[in-house]
Enzyme design. Structure first.
Site, PDB file in Angstrom:
ATOM      1  CE  LYS A 111      -4.190  -2.046   1.821  1.00  0.00           C
ATOM      2  NZ  LYS A 111      -5.088  -1.862   2.789  1.00  0.00           N
ATOM      3  CE  LYS A 215      -5.244  -9.351  -3.210  1.00  0.00           C
ATOM      4  NZ  LYS A 215      -5.203  -8.866  -1.709  1.00  0.00           N
ATOM      5  CE  LYS A 218     -14.305  -0.461  -6.273  1.00  0.00           C
ATOM      6  NZ  LYS A 218     -13.731   0.978  -5.927  1.00  0.00           N
TER       7      LYS A 218
HETATM    8  P1  TYM Z   1     -10.190  -6.634   2.585  1.00  0.00           P
HETATM    9  O1  TYM Z   1     -11.253  -5.698   2.861  1.00  0.00           O
HETATM   10  O2  TYM Z   1      -9.051  -6.409   1.597  1.00  0.00           O
HETATM   11  O3  TYM Z   1     -10.798  -8.129   1.908  1.00  0.00           O
HETATM   12  C1  TYM Z   1     -11.615  -8.876   2.658  1.00  0.00           C
HETATM   13  C2  TYM Z   1     -11.509 -10.371   2.698  1.00  0.00           C
HETATM   14  O4  TYM Z   1     -11.371 -10.687   1.234  1.00  0.00           O
HETATM   15  C3  TYM Z   1     -10.345 -11.485   1.034  1.00  0.00           C
HETATM   16  N1  TYM Z   1      -9.952 -11.485  -0.241  1.00  0.00           N
HETATM   17  C4  TYM Z   1      -9.707 -12.443  -0.992  1.00  0.00           C
HETATM   18  N2  TYM Z   1      -9.762 -13.678  -0.942  1.00  0.00           N
HETATM   19  C5  TYM Z   1      -9.693 -14.405  -2.031  1.00  0.00           C
HETATM   20  N3  TYM Z   1      -8.847 -14.057  -3.395  1.00  0.00           N
HETATM   21  C6  TYM Z   1      -9.016 -12.624  -3.489  1.00  0.00           C
HETATM   22  N4  TYM Z   1      -8.721 -12.189  -4.420  1.00  0.00           N
HETATM   23  C7  TYM Z   1      -9.294 -11.845  -2.337  1.00  0.00           C
HETATM   24  N5  TYM Z   1      -9.353 -10.523  -2.247  1.00  0.00           N
HETATM   25  C8  TYM Z   1      -9.605 -10.216  -1.003  1.00  0.00           C
HETATM   26  C9  TYM Z   1      -9.444 -11.024   2.177  1.00  0.00           C
HETATM   27  O5  TYM Z   1      -8.471 -11.991   2.229  1.00  0.00           O
HETATM   28  C10 TYM Z   1     -10.340 -10.643   3.170  1.00  0.00           C
HETATM   29  O6  TYM Z   1     -10.557 -11.771   4.107  1.00  0.00           O
HETATM   30  N6  TYM Z   1      -7.259  -6.375   6.715  1.00  0.00           N
HETATM   31  C11 TYM Z   1      -8.418  -6.927   6.266  1.00  0.00           C
HETATM   32  C12 TYM Z   1     -10.104  -6.470   6.870  1.00  0.00           C
HETATM   33  C13 TYM Z   1      -9.982  -6.735   8.235  1.00  0.00           C
HETATM   34  C14 TYM Z   1     -10.156  -7.895   9.034  1.00  0.00           C
HETATM   35  C15 TYM Z   1     -10.206  -7.626  10.307  1.00  0.00           C
HETATM   36  C16 TYM Z   1     -10.189  -9.306   8.699  1.00  0.00           C
HETATM   37  C17 TYM Z   1      -9.800  -5.679   9.422  1.00  0.00           C
HETATM   38  N7  TYM Z   1      -9.901  -6.342  10.434  1.00  0.00           N
HETATM   39  C18 TYM Z   1     -10.225  -8.745  11.479  1.00  0.00           C
HETATM   40  C19 TYM Z   1     -10.447 -10.428   9.591  1.00  0.00           C
HETATM   41  C20 TYM Z   1     -10.406  -9.980  10.849  1.00  0.00           C
HETATM   42  C21 TYM Z   1      -8.760  -6.626   4.735  1.00  0.00           C
HETATM   43  O7  TYM Z   1      -8.344  -5.381   4.224  1.00  0.00           O
HETATM   44  O8  TYM Z   1      -9.548  -7.279   4.151  1.00  0.00           O
END
Ligand code: TYM
Length: 349
Positions: A111, A215, A218
């Site tokens: 990031k 991966k 967005k």
């Molecule tokens: P975020 O918002 O980027 O993504 C949400 C969830 O989707 C999964 N994900 C994917 N899995 C497989 N293939 C992909 N291409 C793909 N893109 C996204 C992510 O692994 C995630 O599980 N930091 C976290 C949000 C968060 C969180 C938490 C998660 C904040 N606090 C506590 C678990 C527990 C995040 O940015 O996810």
């Protein structure tokens, strides 16, 4: 029942990667765990965003959760900033987290590269040069401190509810490992307050995007939103999805195991369509267009019922806000109890 926590950032429409990597698993795990699902707006503000759009994005994320099958009678759904104890616990956790460990987090480096520089030319993987670059940009003041301590807030999200299971995609595993480290350090210093937690991965924890390389994400723009309309879905999959480069002409045979569209068939298509695609590709009996079209049809079978549910919730926004407010009220009670125990252990009360 053990407690489970997970969350997603309201960074716009959720996409197939979010669903296949996490959300689908959330839905399936609702009967096995006491589930808490969060919309992590405090995480989302660590990168540039438009405040005018945030409320709508939060709403859309909630609608996507519900449309995918999160049941508010079984699980709690809420907005992170409505329970202020998340940031309070994050502050306490900051005091037991080494700075160096945060600076080495892969997502921080990615990031940092992406949002401080336009980023495309920066290879932000775990290598030394990206490390140095992230460190340099951070020190140059181009990166906000929230982006650095982001994983500590994530650890607080999970531990505020003493959750032991965290269903996420592969990219979040490092953050769950950091959570375990934070817990270990905290418990060593102040007593056994927090449990160990583990990441629960789906059978496709890293879904690739339309480019067939990165991966699905967005921010890269290689994603398929869950809310996509059928015609646009077909257009994107048939025109934009990269398939086996060996198949330059229609009668060139391909290698399905090395084709991203076939990977998608394996996830979205029934067995008979997978066999049809694999055999047709190897023998050049079908063309890539046909193969992609079938794939789009099967993705549409998954998305159609979600679209219907989404419309119902979108027409009744008060129902959605009620669900979120109820979730926050229940989570607040748990959060207050954890904070009381934590403050006491730290000698603050
Ligand atoms: P975020 O918002 O980027 O993504 C949400 C969830 O989707 C999964 N994900 C994917 N899995 C497989 N293939 C992909 N291409 C793909 N893109 C996204 C992510 O692994 C995630 O599980 N930091 C976290 C949000 C968060 C969180 C938490 C998660 C904040 N606090 C506590 C678990 C527990 C995040 O940015 O996810």
């Amino acid at each position: 029942m053990k407690r489970l926590f997970s969350g997603m950032q309201p960074t716009g429409a959720l996409h197939l990667g979010n669903y296949i990597g996490a959300l689908k698993n959330w839905v399936a795990l609702q009967d096995k765990y006491e589930c808490i699902f969060c919309i992590v707006d405090m995480h989302a503000i660590t990168i540039p965003y438009d405040p005018k759009l945030m409320r709508e994005r939060i709403f859309n994320a909630a609608v996507d959760y519900l449309a995918a099958g999160i049941d508010p009678l079984k699980s709690r759904i809420f907005i992170q900033s409505h329970v202020p104890q998340h940031t309070e616990l994050a502050w306490l956790f900051n005091t037991v987290t080494p700075l160096g460990q945060l600076m080495r987090m892969t997502q921080f480096k990615q990031k940092t590269a992406q949002f401080s520089d336009g980023g495309e030319d920066v290879k932000a993987d775990a290598d030394g040069s990206a490390d140095e670059r992230a460190g340099f940009l951070a020190l140059a003041g181009k990166v906000n401190a929230g982006l650095l301590t982001y994983p500590v807030l994530q650890a607080a999200d999970i531990m505020l509810y003493k959750a032991e299971a965290v269903p996420v995609g592969e990219d979040q595993v490092q953050h769950i490992e950091l959570t375990r480290d934070v817990v270990r350090r905290f418990n060593n210093a102040y007593g056994e307050i927090f449990p160990n937690c583990e990441a629960l991965l789906s059978n496709a924890p890293r879904l690739k995007g339309l480019d067939g390389v990165a991966k699905m994400s967005k921010s890269i723009g290689n994603h398929i939103p869950l809310s996509i309309e059928p015609a646009e879905l077909e257009r994107k999959v048939t025109r934009e999805a990269v398939s086996d480069p060996r198949r330059v002409r229609r009668d060139d045979p391909g290698v399905p195991e090395e084709c991203n569209v076939f990977d998608w068939h394996r996830i979205f298509s029934p067995d008979e369509d997978q066999i049809w695609a694999a055999q047709g590709c190897r023998s050049a009996g079908i063309g890539c267009f046909q193969c992609k079209k079938k794939c789009a049809e099967n993705i549409e079978k998954l998305l159609a019922p979600m679209r219907e549910k989404r419309e119902r919730f979108t027409k009744n926004p008060d129902d959605v806000w009620d669900i979120l407010n109820m979730g926050a009220a229940e989570c607040l009670r748990i959060a207050q109890a954890t904070m009381e125990e934590t403050r006491r252990a730290m000698g603050l009360i």
